[in-house]
Design a protein around this motif. Structure first.
Motif, short mmCIF file in Angstrom:
data_model
loop_
_atom_site.label_atom_id
_atom_site.label_comp_id
_atom_site.label_asym_id
_atom_site.label_seq_id
_atom_site.Cartn_x
_atom_site.Cartn_y
_atom_site.Cartn_z
N LEU A 54 1.08 -1.58 0.06
CA LEU A 54 -0.24 -0.31 -0.13
C LEU A 54 1.01 1.57 0.41
O LEU A 54 0.17 2.10 -0.76
N GLU A 55 2.36 1.18 1.29
CA GLU A 55 2.57 2.19 0.85
C GLU A 55 2.94 2.71 -0.34
O GLU A 55 3.93 4.20 -0.65
N VAL A 56 3.98 1.49 -1.37
CA VAL A 56 4.38 1.88 -2.30
C VAL A 56 3.22 2.54 -3.62
O VAL A 56 3.57 3.81 -4.53
N PHE A 57 1.65 2.55 -3.56
CA PHE A 57 1.65 3.25 -4.29
C PHE A 57 0.77 5.03 -3.61
O PHE A 57 0.64 5.82 -4.25
N THR A 58 1.94 5.15 -1.78
CA THR A 58 1.48 6.48 -2.08
C THR A 58 2.80 7.27 -1.53
O THR A 58 2.42 8.52 -1.95
N SER A 59 3.92 6.38 -1.85
CA SER A 59 4.54 7.04 -1.67
C SER A 59 5.47 7.09 -3.29
O SER A 59 6.70 8.15 -3.39
N LEU A 60 5.32 6.46 -4.35
CA LEU A 60 5.11 6.56 -5.86
C LEU A 60 4.59 6.95 -6.72
O LEU A 60 3.09 6.16 -6.29
N PRO A 61 4.47 7.41 -7.81
CA PRO A 61 3.01 7.72 -8.42
C PRO A 61 3.08 6.56 -9.22
O PRO A 61 2.81 6.66 -10.74
N LEU A 62 2.53 5.45 -9.26
CA LEU A 62 2.95 3.92 -9.14
C LEU A 62 2.00 3.73 -10.67
O LEU A 62 1.50 3.51 -11.50
N GLY A 63 0.20 4.65 -10.48
CA GLY A 63 -0.58 4.58 -10.67
C GLY A 63 -0.88 5.29 -12.11
O GLY A 63 -0.89 4.37 -13.00
N THR A 64 0.18 6.77 -11.65
CA THR A 64 0.43 7.55 -13.18
C THR A 64 1.48 6.03 -14.15
O THR A 64 1.11 6.37 -15.50
N TYR A 65 2.98 6.26 -13.83
CA TYR A 65 3.44 4.93 -14.86
C TYR A 65 2.39 4.09 -14.94
O TYR A 65 3.01 4.08 -16.22
N LEU A 66 2.03 3.62 -14.16
CA LEU A 66 1.34 2.19 -14.61
C LEU A 66 0.46 2.69 -16.06
O LEU A 66 0.21 2.16 -16.54
N ARG A 67 0.00 3.84 -15.93
CA ARG A 67 -1.19 4.22 -17.09
C ARG A 67 -0.27 4.21 -17.91
O ARG A 67 -0.57 3.85 -19.39
N ASN A 68 0.43 5.07 -17.81
CA ASN A 68 1.67 4.88 -19.34
C ASN A 68 2.38 4.70 -19.88
O ASN A 68 2.25 4.00 -21.31
N THR A 69 2.26 3.44 -18.85
CA THR A 69 2.95 2.38 -19.32
C THR A 69 1.91 1.06 -19.78
O THR A 69 2.18 0.71 -21.26
N LEU A 70 0.58 1.27 -19.53
CA LEU A 70 -0.17 0.73 -20.27
C LEU A 70 -0.62 2.07 -21.50
O LEU A 70 -0.71 0.48 -22.27
N LEU A 71 -0.48 2.51 -21.32
CA LEU A 71 -1.03 3.52 -22.99
C LEU A 71 0.62 2.90 -23.72
O LEU A 71 -0.18 2.70 -25.20
N LEU A 72 1.84 3.00 -23.84
CA LEU A 72 2.45 2.61 -24.79
C LEU A 72 1.99 1.34 -25.04
O LEU A 72 2.24 0.97 -26.16
N CYS A 73 1.40 0.31 -24.14
CA CYS A 73 1.36 -1.67 -24.58
C CYS A 73 0.28 -1.20 -25.86
O CYS A 73 0.20 -2.26 -26.60
N LEU A 74 -0.95 -0.23 -25.21
CA LEU A 74 -1.54 -0.80 -26.25
C LEU A 74 -1.47 0.25 -26.80
O LEU A 74 -1.85 -0.71 -28.59
N GLY A 75 -0.80 1.05 -27.67
CA GLY A 75 0.03 1.72 -29.07
C GLY A 75 0.38 1.00 -29.85
O GLY A 75 0.28 0.60 -30.74
N CYS A 76 1.43 0.24 -28.54
CA CYS A 76 3.06 -0.44 -29.79
C CYS A 76 2.43 -1.51 -30.36
O CYS A 76 2.45 -2.51 -31.26
N VAL A 77 1.22 -2.46 -29.43
CA VAL A 77 1.03 -3.44 -29.64
C VAL A 77 0.06 -3.20 -30.40
O VAL A 77 -0.33 -4.26 -31.96
N SER A 78 -1.04 -2.41 -30.90
CA SER A 78 -2.00 -2.00 -32.09
C SER A 78 -0.59 -2.05 -32.63
O SER A 78 -1.46 -2.32 -34.76
N GLY A 79 -0.40 -0.95 -33.18
CA GLY A 79 0.99 -0.92 -34.56
C GLY A 79 2.01 -1.62 -34.45
O GLY A 79 1.36 -1.58 -35.97
N SER A 80 2.10 -2.55 -33.99
CA SER A 80 2.94 -3.88 -34.39
C SER A 80 1.61 -4.46 -35.07
O SER A 80 2.50 -5.44 -36.04
N LEU A 81 0.95 -5.22 -34.68
CA LEU A 81 -0.02 -5.90 -35.02
C LEU A 81 -0.75 -5.50 -37.12
O LEU A 81 -0.43 -6.10 -37.47
#
Lengths: 271, 324
Positions: A54-81
């Motif tokens: 729980l602490e890890v989610f409050t002490s670093l912006p894990l949500g933002t990082y996760l959103r960015n990673t998922l956006l990258l994955c979505l873009g790259c996977v659809s682009g590559s396919l």
């Protein structure tokens, strides 16, 4: 033939060594920071500090990082396919004059080290005004990837010609043949390419290091590195963060275990 | 035109479907390839336009090569990691694959344990190993001391080059004081931990070896060891060649774990300054793009030459099955 008697102990010992780093990471991630500092080599935690997660989610912006990673994955996977399957269809199923030559270029670029093209690509991306934008990483995926093109081409070549001929007789164009026959028949290969690209993008560190400078745009890989380099003493937290970051790879492994360890059911050799 | 109409239609369809790659080839490969060659003959700082500089960058590389600094140091570091990690990976991979090919209880679990580390993202693995290798209270040194071996200065000290003096110093010191391993060996250790990729490929190739070959060898009185040497090893040689080439290419291109283990500096004492890190730092820290491009081209030529040489000599030791 019988198995040598020393085999089982040797294998167990090796497996203990191989399993140790990840086990220590998991165990360390549920120890309190105080305990890790006081008793760094205790195996099991005295108190299971699940609150680290729980602490890890409050002490670093894990949500933002996760959103960015998922956006990258979505873009790259659809682009590559999209791009790789189109190009692979051209190379495998359209008899045109340049296709052999073009396939040669696909193989050649596989041999080119990324270091040679890195700086000009960086200049190009900056000139396009894409520096510090997720598009800097996503856009190149829409221009195809040599390895995935190669993989899909081999798969498309294995499809029976009679199906395509039948489609032709029914008046389908290449566009129609591609979408109605080749793509529906290629789900296994397309899934594999999608998964590979997902893992590659999830793990990618060099791309974000090169193109992103605003921490609000960082994916998990960069965020984790940033956290470790600035809060290196918060061991319990970065172990928890590393565990979270590793989870998808593990999930994927357990879901597709048969696929990865394909020989599990076949006999292998007996000495 | 001379081209018949139906063919022409196929050509335009082929070009249309291949257009993403045509564009990618041009923009992401051909142009960067050519311009980086040009830049390698320029002084360029990414801000002002490049200025032609003749062979200056390559002369600098030559000088550094001679002095064992900069490019020379990076080349030595890269060669060291590759020359140790690639043969060891292949050896360990072969041994583990052979062990795992036996029909043991819990074989699936063993395979999973060996393979799983290779799935861990590089960033997570590097963070984990940074913690394990910590010289003061890391697990690895604790384990070494528990086994009665001296703790090593992982990641804090570069091993001095082997010289007559250093050998003499080693011999005269008691075993308990030996500090043999340095940062690059930490890198090798990480590579070996991720050997599962190799093991899976060897296992798959072993499954394809016809059982009749083993039966024939057994009839000739060959024991397990000789069957392995005279049947398994030759039959796996094409895969070993593949792993050798891929291992060298990957070794030269390794960047992320080097960057993370040395916190982006190549330190301590330049012991983790590999070619890719040196190139990255030259281009984006020092803004010496011309010099960095020259490094990239040297790296490319070395890699191409190594690959070519491997394939040329491979006919002597790689055994291709002509029929099954």
């Amino acid at each position: 033939m019988r198995n040598p008697r020393w085999l089982l102990p040797a294998l167990v010992a090796t497996c203990v060594l191989f399993a140790a780093p990840l086990s220590l990471m998991l165990l360390g991630s549920v120890k309190s920071g105080e305990e890790l500092a006081r008793n760094p080599h205790g195996l099991f935690p005295e108190n299971w500090a699940w609150s680290n997660y729980l602490e890890v989610f409050t002490s670093l912006p894990l949500g933002t990082y996760l959103r960015n990673t998922l956006l990258l994955c979505l873009g790259c996977v659809s682009g590559s396919l999209l791009s790789c399957s189109l190009v692979a269809y051209s190379l495998a199923r359209i008899p045109w004059q340049g296709s052999r030559w073009l396939f040669g270029t696909v193989l050649l670029t596989l041999l080119l080290p990324w270091q040679v093209t890195m700086i000009p690509r960086f200049v190009l991306i900056s000139e396009l005004g894409l520096y510090d934008s997720l598009w800097a990483i996503i856009l190149p995926c829409f221009l195809g990837d040599a390895f995935y093109i190669f993989l899909l081409r081999q798969f498309f070549l294995s499809l029976p010609q009679s199906l395509l001929d039948a489609g032709r007789l029914d008046g389908l164009s290449h566009w129609g043949l591609f979408w109605r026959i080749v793509v529906p028949l290629s789900y296994p290969a397309l899934t594999a390419v999608g998964l590979f690209q997902f893992i590659e993008t999830w793990n990618n560190f060099g791309g974000p290091l090169l193109y992103l400078s605003d921490p609000a745009k960082f994916p998990l890989a960069s965020g984790l590195e940033r956290f470790v380099s600035s809060y290196g003493d918060q061991t319990h937290l970065f172990l928890a963060a590393a565990t979270i970051f590793t989870l998808p790879a593990f999930l994927l492994f357990f879901l597709a275990q048969r696929h990865f360890l394909g020989t599990a059911s076949s006999g292998g050799i007996k000495g | 035109m001379l081209v018949a109409p139906p063919l022409n239609r196929e050509t335009s369809a082929g070009l249309a479907f291949a257009s993403p790659w045509l564009l990618g080839l041009l923009v992401l490969f051909a142009w960067p390839f050519a311009i980086s060659l040009y830049w390698s003959f320029c002084h360029f700082d990414l801000i002002n336009p490049p200025e032609p500089a003749g062979w200056a960058n390559y002369q600098r590389i030559g000088r550094e090569l001679w002095a064992g600094q900069g490019f020379g140091l990076a080349l030595i570091n890269t060669a060291y990691t590759i020359l140790i990690s690639v043969p060891l990976s292949i050896l360990l991979g072969l041994v583990l694959a052979t062990w795992l090919s036996y029909d043991l209880p819990g074989r699936g679990l063993f395979r999973a344990i060996i393979f799983l580390p290779s799935m861990v993202p590089v960033v997570a693995a590097s963070v984990l190993w940074l913690w394990l290798l910590n010289p003061s209270d890391g697990w690895l040194n604790a384990a070494l001391e528990w086994c009665g071996l001296p703790a090593q200065n992982w990641l804090t000290q570069s091993r001095s080059a082997l010289s007559p003096e250093s050998v003499q110093r080693l011999v005269s010191e008691p075993l308990a004081n030996w500090k043999l391993a340095g940062s690059k060996d930490a890198l090798v250790l990480m590579t070996l931990w991720g050997v599962g990729n190799y093991v899976v490929i060897y296992l798959a190739a072993m499954g394809d070896i016809p059982r009749s070959l083993y039966e024939a060898a057994a009839l000739d009185g060959a024991g397990a060891w000789r069957r392995w040497c005279h049947v398994t090893l030759p039959m796996l040689s094409p895969v070993i060649l593949f792993q050798l080439v891929v291992g060298i290419i990957r070794g030269v291109q390794t960047f992320t774990n080097v960057y993370l283990l040395s916190e982006g500096t190549g330190q301590p004492a330049g012991s983790l300054l590999t070619l890719s890190l040196q190139l990255f730092l030259a281009a984006f820290e020092d803004l010496q793009v011309g010099y960095a491009s020259a490094i990239a081209w040297c790296l490319f030529v070395i890699l191409a030459a190594a690959t070519w040489a491997l394939f040329r000599t491979s006919s002597a030791w790689v055994h291709y099955r002509t029929h099954t």
